[in-house]
Design an enzyme around this catalytic site. Structure first.
Site, PDB file in Angstrom:
ATOM      1  N   ASN A 145       0.873  -1.180   0.000  1.00 22.63           N
ATOM      2  CA  ASN A 145       0.000   0.000   0.000  1.00 22.63           C
ATOM      3  C   ASN A 145       0.908   1.228   0.000  1.00 22.63           C
ATOM      4  O   ASN A 145       1.475   1.583   1.024  1.00 22.63           O
ATOM      5  CB  ASN A 145      -0.878  -0.039   1.265  1.00 22.63           C
ATOM      6  CG  ASN A 145      -1.718   1.213   1.432  1.00 22.63           C
ATOM      7  OD1 ASN A 145      -1.805   2.044   0.521  1.00 22.63           O
ATOM      8  ND2 ASN A 145      -2.333   1.352   2.588  1.00 22.63           N
ATOM      9  N   TRP A 146       1.055   1.825  -1.172  1.00 23.54           N
ATOM     10  CA  TRP A 146       2.005   2.940  -1.303  1.00 23.54           C
ATOM     11  C   TRP A 146       1.471   4.224  -0.673  1.00 23.54           C
ATOM     12  O   TRP A 146       2.221   5.187  -0.533  1.00 23.54           O
ATOM     13  CB  TRP A 146       2.335   3.181  -2.773  1.00 23.54           C
ATOM     14  CG  TRP A 146       3.041   2.047  -3.463  1.00 23.54           C
ATOM     15  CD1 TRP A 146       3.361   0.811  -2.934  1.00 23.54           C
ATOM     16  CD2 TRP A 146       3.517   2.031  -4.811  1.00 23.54           C
ATOM     17  NE1 TRP A 146       4.000   0.053  -3.874  1.00 23.54           N
ATOM     18  CE2 TRP A 146       4.110   0.764  -5.040  1.00 23.54           C
ATOM     19  CE3 TRP A 146       3.492   2.956  -5.866  1.00 23.54           C
ATOM     20  CZ2 TRP A 146       4.681   0.416  -6.262  1.00 23.54           C
ATOM     21  CZ3 TRP A 146       4.056   2.608  -7.086  1.00 23.54           C
ATOM     22  CH2 TRP A 146       4.649   1.353  -7.281  1.00 23.54           C
ATOM     23  N   LYS A 147       0.194   4.248  -0.370  1.00 26.63           N
ATOM     24  CA  LYS A 147      -0.449   5.458   0.192  1.00 26.63           C
ATOM     25  C   LYS A 147      -0.167   6.665  -0.718  1.00 26.63           C
ATOM     26  O   LYS A 147      -0.074   6.497  -1.918  1.00 26.63           O
ATOM     27  CB  LYS A 147       0.001   5.676   1.641  1.00 26.63           C
ATOM     28  CG  LYS A 147      -0.192   4.413   2.484  1.00 26.63           C
ATOM     29  CD  LYS A 147      -0.062   4.628   3.959  1.00 26.63           C
ATOM     30  CE  LYS A 147      -0.268   3.299   4.678  1.00 26.63           C
ATOM     31  NZ  LYS A 147      -0.251   3.404   6.136  1.00 26.63           N
TER      32      LYS A 147
ATOM     33  N   HIS B 251      -9.606   1.176   4.605  1.00 28.92           N
ATOM     34  CA  HIS B 251      -8.347   1.390   5.330  1.00 28.92           C
ATOM     35  C   HIS B 251      -8.611   2.349   6.498  1.00 28.92           C
ATOM     36  O   HIS B 251      -9.417   3.272   6.377  1.00 28.92           O
ATOM     37  CB  HIS B 251      -7.282   1.966   4.391  1.00 28.92           C
ATOM     38  CG  HIS B 251      -5.927   1.977   5.020  1.00 28.92           C
ATOM     39  ND1 HIS B 251      -5.536   2.953   5.908  1.00 28.92           N
ATOM     40  CD2 HIS B 251      -4.894   1.103   4.927  1.00 28.92           C
ATOM     41  CE1 HIS B 251      -4.307   2.677   6.324  1.00 28.92           C
ATOM     42  NE2 HIS B 251      -3.894   1.564   5.740  1.00 28.92           N
TER      43      HIS B 251
ATOM     44  N   GLU C  85      -7.052   4.773   7.607  1.00 28.63           N
ATOM     45  CA  GLU C  85      -6.844   6.201   7.296  1.00 28.63           C
ATOM     46  C   GLU C  85      -8.064   6.777   6.574  1.00 28.63           C
ATOM     47  O   GLU C  85      -8.412   7.939   6.761  1.00 28.63           O
ATOM     48  CB  GLU C  85      -5.551   6.356   6.465  1.00 28.63           C
ATOM     49  CG  GLU C  85      -4.323   6.131   7.337  1.00 28.63           C
ATOM     50  CD  GLU C  85      -3.098   5.592   6.610  1.00 28.63           C
ATOM     51  OE1 GLU C  85      -3.059   5.655   5.370  1.00 28.63           O
ATOM     52  OE2 GLU C  85      -2.182   5.100   7.302  1.00 28.63           O
TER      53      GLU C  85
ATOM     54  N   GLU D 259      -5.453  -4.732  10.414  1.00 28.63           N
ATOM     55  CA  GLU D 259      -4.433  -3.713  10.642  1.00 28.63           C
ATOM     56  C   GLU D 259      -4.748  -2.946  11.926  1.00 28.63           C
ATOM     57  O   GLU D 259      -5.576  -2.036  11.913  1.00 28.63           O
ATOM     58  CB  GLU D 259      -4.397  -2.726   9.479  1.00 28.63           C
ATOM     59  CG  GLU D 259      -4.110  -3.367   8.150  1.00 28.63           C
ATOM     60  CD  GLU D 259      -3.555  -2.360   7.155  1.00 28.63           C
ATOM     61  OE1 GLU D 259      -2.457  -2.581   6.664  1.00 28.63           O
ATOM     62  OE2 GLU D 259      -4.223  -1.340   6.892  1.00 28.63           O
TER      63      GLU D 259
ATOM     64  N   GLY E  18       2.337   2.520  10.706  1.00 22.31           N
ATOM     65  CA  GLY E  18       3.296   3.610  10.555  1.00 22.31           C
ATOM     66  C   GLY E  18       3.948   4.044  11.863  1.00 22.31           C
ATOM     67  O   GLY E  18       4.611   5.079  11.921  1.00 22.31           O
TER      68      GLY E  18
ATOM     69  N   SER F  49       3.302  -1.807  10.350  1.00 27.96           N
ATOM     70  CA  SER F  49       4.754  -1.853  10.572  1.00 27.96           C
ATOM     71  C   SER F  49       5.356  -3.235  10.303  1.00 27.96           C
ATOM     72  O   SER F  49       6.306  -3.645  10.980  1.00 27.96           O
ATOM     73  CB  SER F  49       5.101  -1.361  11.973  1.00 27.96           C
ATOM     74  OG  SER F  49       4.677  -0.015  12.148  1.00 27.96           O
TER      75      SER F  49
ATOM     76  N   GLY G 181       2.845  -1.051   4.244  1.00 31.19           N
ATOM     77  CA  GLY G 181       2.876   0.374   3.915  1.00 31.19           C
ATOM     78  C   GLY G 181       4.306   0.825   3.665  1.00 31.19           C
ATOM     79  O   GLY G 181       4.858   0.658   2.578  1.00 31.19           O
ATOM     80  N   GLY G 182       4.932   1.392   4.685  1.00 31.85           N
ATOM     81  CA  GLY G 182       6.271   1.977   4.560  1.00 31.85           C
ATOM     82  C   GLY G 182       7.283   1.091   3.851  1.00 31.85           C
ATOM     83  O   GLY G 182       8.006   1.547   2.952  1.00 31.85           O
TER      84      GLY G 182
HETATM   85  P1  PGA Z   1       2.716   0.462   7.581  1.00 29.15           P
HETATM   86  O1  PGA Z   1       1.264   0.623   6.897  1.00 29.15           O
HETATM   87  O2  PGA Z   1       3.279  -0.832   7.065  1.00 29.15           O
HETATM   88  O3  PGA Z   1       3.498   1.657   7.107  1.00 29.15           O
HETATM   89  O4  PGA Z   1       2.503   0.440   9.038  1.00 29.15           O
HETATM   90  C1  PGA Z   1       0.421  -0.470   6.692  1.00 29.15           C
HETATM   91  C2  PGA Z   1      -0.895   0.001   6.128  1.00 29.15           C
HETATM   92  O5  PGA Z   1      -1.413   1.027   6.598  1.00 29.15           O
HETATM   93  O6  PGA Z   1      -1.446  -0.623   5.200  1.00 29.15           O
END
Ligand code: PGA
Length: 252
Positions: free
Chosen positions: A9-11, A96, A98, A168, A174, A213, A234-235
């Protein structure tokens, strides 16, 4: 045997040019990872068309990070499931944390988005997870159960077969704080139990990803758990070598 999935997930990161470079690096490194691992990359909308050109025919699938709740029309700034699917994109992340937190997405909105996704042959990656206060109050099971009941339980059996779930915990996204493998297994098994109560044995085939994470150092332990079928990353998905290394950590 359930599918093993590692989704990135590149956001809201990378320019289209950078995104194409990242996708190319994932394609280039895929050969070093077990062919049993299904990679999905989820770039921003603006990159989908170009990233599709890079990934087509490579076995790496592409997903969008969101889609509109409506089919078409006067919805300025929205991107429909049909637009996304027309590019050859196969997946869409829905719900998600967010999106729930910053854009007020509720189960009612997500039911409409699910409908749009399925109507256009996009397989949703539906995200669930509790925040820190809920975890500390011991409410994580009921929060996740409600997120599933209010949305997933409305699906038909045929739709359910295509669904991927991502657990998640919001407190791990993050933050560098990861759920322990035991915490992940406990709630993944619970999620499967909830799904089984509605969809029966089909729940044994549902891919349930862990997100929050996840990185090369903790993925092997997380993925060694029986109900953890991969990760939504994500990251670490922004660095091709890390993303690929996470794929390599499957030991089952
Ligand atoms: P993260 O994000 O790996 O940066 O914690 C995961 C996500 O929100 O899908």
């Amino acid at each position: 045997m359930r599918k093993k999935v590692v989704a990135g997930n590149w956001k809201m990161n990378t320019t289209p040019v950078e995104g194409v470079e990242l996708a190319k690096a994932v394609v280039a490194g895929k050969g070093s990872v077990c062919s049993c691992v299904n990679f999905i990359v989820c770039p921003p909308f603006t990159h989908l068309s170009e990233v599709m050109k890079v990934t087509r025919g490579t076995g790496i699938a592409v997903g969008a990070q969101n889609c509109a709740a409506e089919a078409k029309g006067a919805y300025t700034g929205e991107v429909s499931a049909a637009m996304i699917a027309s590019l050859g994109v196969e997946y869409v992340i829905l719900g998600h944390s967010e999106r729930r937190q910053y854009y007020g997405e509720t189960s009612a909105t997500l039911n409409k988005k699910m409908e749009q996704a399925f109507a256009n042959n996009l397989a949703p990656i539906y995200c669930v997870g509790e925040n820190l206060a809920e975890r500390e109050a011991g409410k994580h099971f009921e929060v996740v159960k409600a997120q599933i009941e209010e949305v997933v339980f409305n699906l038909t059996a045929a739709q359910f077969e295509k669904l991927i779930i991502a657990y998640e915990p919001v407190w791990a996204i993050g933050t560098g704080k990861t759920a322990t493998a035991e915490q992940a297994q406990e709630i993944h098994a619970y999620i499967r139990e909830v799904l089984r109560s509605k969809f029966g044995a089909k729940a044994d085939d549902t891919v349930i990803l862990y997100g929050g994470s996840a990185k090369p150092s903790n993925a092997p332990e997380l993925f060694s758990k029986p109900d953890v079928d991969g990760g939504l990353i994500g990251g670490a998905a922004l660095v091709a070598d890390d993303f690929l290394a996470i794929g390599k950590s499957f030991s089952k």
